[in-house]
Design a protein around this motif. Structure first.
Motif, PDB file in Angstrom:
ATOM      1  N   UNK A 186      60.763  28.345  81.640  1.00  0.00           N
ATOM      2  CA  UNK A 186      59.316  28.126  81.583  1.00  0.00           C
ATOM      3  C   UNK A 186      58.729  28.784  80.343  1.00  0.00           C
ATOM      4  N   UNK A 187      59.224  29.964  79.998  1.00  0.00           N
ATOM      5  CA  UNK A 187      58.761  30.630  78.784  1.00  0.00           C
ATOM      6  C   UNK A 187      59.093  29.820  77.540  1.00  0.00           C
ATOM      7  N   UNK A 188      60.199  29.090  77.596  1.00  0.00           N
ATOM      8  CA  UNK A 188      60.616  28.292  76.445  1.00  0.00           C
ATOM      9  C   UNK A 188      59.862  26.968  76.385  1.00  0.00           C
ATOM     10  N   UNK A 189      59.611  26.360  77.555  1.00  0.00           N
ATOM     11  CA  UNK A 189      59.129  24.977  77.589  1.00  0.00           C
ATOM     12  C   UNK A 189      57.645  24.829  77.896  1.00  0.00           C
ATOM     13  N   UNK A 195      59.680  26.679  72.261  1.00  0.00           N
ATOM     14  CA  UNK A 195      60.096  25.394  71.706  1.00  0.00           C
ATOM     15  C   UNK A 195      58.957  24.700  70.968  1.00  0.00           C
ATOM     16  N   UNK A 196      57.803  24.597  71.606  1.00  0.00           N
ATOM     17  CA  UNK A 196      56.670  23.922  70.969  1.00  0.00           C
ATOM     18  C   UNK A 196      56.239  24.639  69.699  1.00  0.00           C
ATOM     19  N   UNK A 197      56.159  25.958  69.747  1.00  0.00           N
ATOM     20  CA  UNK A 197      55.723  26.711  68.565  1.00  0.00           C
ATOM     21  C   UNK A 197      56.725  26.598  67.426  1.00  0.00           C
ATOM     22  N   UNK A 198      58.013  26.580  67.769  1.00  0.00           N
ATOM     23  CA  UNK A 198      59.024  26.439  66.714  1.00  0.00           C
ATOM     24  C   UNK A 198      58.950  25.063  66.064  1.00  0.00           C
ATOM     25  N   UNK A 199      58.763  24.010  66.862  1.00  0.00           N
ATOM     26  CA  UNK A 199      58.675  22.653  66.311  1.00  0.00           C
ATOM     27  C   UNK A 199      57.420  22.479  65.454  1.00  0.00           C
ATOM     28  N   UNK A 204      57.729  19.394  62.853  1.00  0.00           N
ATOM     29  CA  UNK A 204      58.244  18.234  63.580  1.00  0.00           C
ATOM     30  C   UNK A 204      57.197  17.635  64.511  1.00  0.00           C
ATOM     31  N   UNK A 205      56.295  18.457  65.027  1.00  0.00           N
ATOM     32  CA  UNK A 205      55.192  17.971  65.866  1.00  0.00           C
ATOM     33  C   UNK A 205      53.904  18.615  65.373  1.00  0.00           C
ATOM     34  N   UNK A 206      52.758  17.992  65.709  1.00  0.00           N
ATOM     35  CA  UNK A 206      51.472  18.497  65.228  1.00  0.00           C
ATOM     36  C   UNK A 206      50.758  19.351  66.261  1.00  0.00           C
ATOM     37  N   UNK A 207      50.982  19.102  67.547  1.00  0.00           N
ATOM     38  CA  UNK A 207      50.330  19.881  68.593  1.00  0.00           C
ATOM     39  C   UNK A 207      51.334  20.206  69.686  1.00  0.00           C
ATOM     40  N   UNK A 208      51.102  21.288  70.450  1.00  0.00           N
ATOM     41  CA  UNK A 208      52.061  21.703  71.479  1.00  0.00           C
ATOM     42  C   UNK A 208      52.240  20.638  72.558  1.00  0.00           C
ATOM     43  N   UNK A 209      53.414  20.630  73.142  1.00  0.00           N
ATOM     44  CA  UNK A 209      53.747  19.687  74.218  1.00  0.00           C
ATOM     45  C   UNK A 209      54.077  20.489  75.469  1.00  0.00           C
ATOM     46  N   UNK A 210      53.513  20.078  76.591  1.00  0.00           N
ATOM     47  CA  UNK A 210      53.865  20.681  77.873  1.00  0.00           C
ATOM     48  C   UNK A 210      55.078  19.929  78.397  1.00  0.00           C
TER      49      UNK A 210
END
Length: 354
Positions: A186-189, A195-199, A204-210
């Motif tokens: 959960x901390x990663x995803x 994961x979202x912050x690294x991408x 690779x992405x413009x905004x965080x993904x849940x």
């Protein structure tokens, strides 16, 4: 030290009880032989008397009796209690306050019309949705689990550097609590997770993904995390099966110039087939029971076990017949698991005869 020992038992009846215990043992056993052997016989006189009364063949069953009592108390008793809830209705957990309902809970579970009010039944939609989501999870997770476990076992069965270390690394997630696994991922995803912050940093992405609630990703990560958490167990079983294959079979194949791929398809897989069957059925059963990691991660979809958990009132407000409906749903899941277990037994016995 002797004075402290005497002071500790001063005024205590335990020395008298111990002396009485030894005296009873001496009278009943009447030991012979060396003094140390006599003392050991007197100290263990209940076992000696039990063996004399039950005989050499009956003693093992007496030792098994405590385990069977615990097994019956915590396994068979809940099964019969669950069956009682499935055929009764009401909100109470006391059977004297629950009325016999027969198959009414099954109708509440799958019928299109609510039998209590005559309105449209919404429970069947929730149940069939859980069945559908669980089926999708099983269809994808089990083949992925078997394939990755097989590849991992094949790799770790080779002579590689630090092979024992890598085996421990692959098996380590199995020893973690499911809640710990769910919290870790959960901390990663989560939306602001690693994961979202690294991408985002990598562009690779413009905004965080849940990842755990996005319909496009929730099932993928459920399969990924569940496979990661349980991979080591099935890998260990397959690794034991690989090591049971005689080495001289491979040596003969190498002398004939057989390629590595042909050895895998014509030697390893056929000889590993009984172990693969066990792994397949065990992973099927485990996938149908998936709950802890998924619950801890709060994934978007609901598994069958999660549906039973919520409907029974263990989380949230209990409903009038929720306990009976959940018990009936659990019987359906149990029937599926029994069929899978019988299938494993039949296929195993068939393979043994061949």
């Amino acid at each position: 030290m002797i004075d402290a020992f005497i002071a500790a038992f001063a005024g205590s009846p335990w020395p008298l009880y111990l002396a009485l215990y030894l005296a009873v043992g001496w009278v009943l056993i009447r030991p012979t032989g060396p003094i140390m052997g006599q003392l050991a016989s007197i100290m263990g006189w209940p076992i000696e008397m039990t063996q004399r009364l039950a005989g050499a063949t009956g003693l093992p069953y007496l030792f098994l009796l405590p385990n069977m009592l615990v097994f019956g108390l915590f396994t068979f008793a809940p099964m019969f209690i669950n069956l009682g809830f499935a055929v009764t209705e009401g909100q109470s957990i006391l059977f004297d306050e629950r009325a016999f309902a027969g198959l009414d809970n099954l109708r509440r579970l799958v019928a299109e019309t609510q039998i209590d009010t005559g309105a449209a039944n919404l429970e069947d939609d929730k149940f069939f949705s859980a069945v559908y989501d669980t089926a999708i999870f099983v269809i994808f997770q089990v083949p992925v689990m078997i394939l990755v476990a097989l590849l991992s076992a094949l790799a770790l069965n080779r002579q590689i550097i630090a092979r024992g270390f890598w085996r421990a690394v692959f098996f380590y997630p199995v020893m973690l609590s499911p809640v710990v696994v769910g919290f870790l991922w959960s901390l990663i995803l989560k939306r602001q997770g690693v994961l979202s912050q690294s991408l985002i940093i990598w562009g690779w992405i413009e905004e965080p993904i849940q990842w755990l609630t996005d319909p496009s990703w929730t099932m993928f990560w459920s399969v990924f995390v569940y496979t990661w958490a349980h991979l080591g167990f099935y890998m260990l079983i397959l690794l034991a099966g690989l090591q049971a294959i005689p080495r001289d079979v491979y040596e003969a194949a190498e002398m004939d110039g057989t390629s590595a791929f042909r050895q895998l398809t014509r030697i390893t897989i056929p000889l590993l087939a009984p172990t693969l069957l066990v792994v397949t059925v065990l992973s099927l059963i485990k996938a149908f029971q998936a709950f802890e990691e998924l619950y801890a991660m709060s994934v978007r979809w609901s598994s069958l076990v999660a549906y039973i958990f919520e409907t029974s009132g263990l989380r949230g407000q209990a409903t009038a017949n929720g306990l009976g409906v959940a018990a009936m749903a659990s019987l359906i899941v149990a029937a599926v698991l029994i069929v899978l277990s019988l299938l494993q037994v039949w296929l195993s016995s068939r393979g043994a005869r061949q």
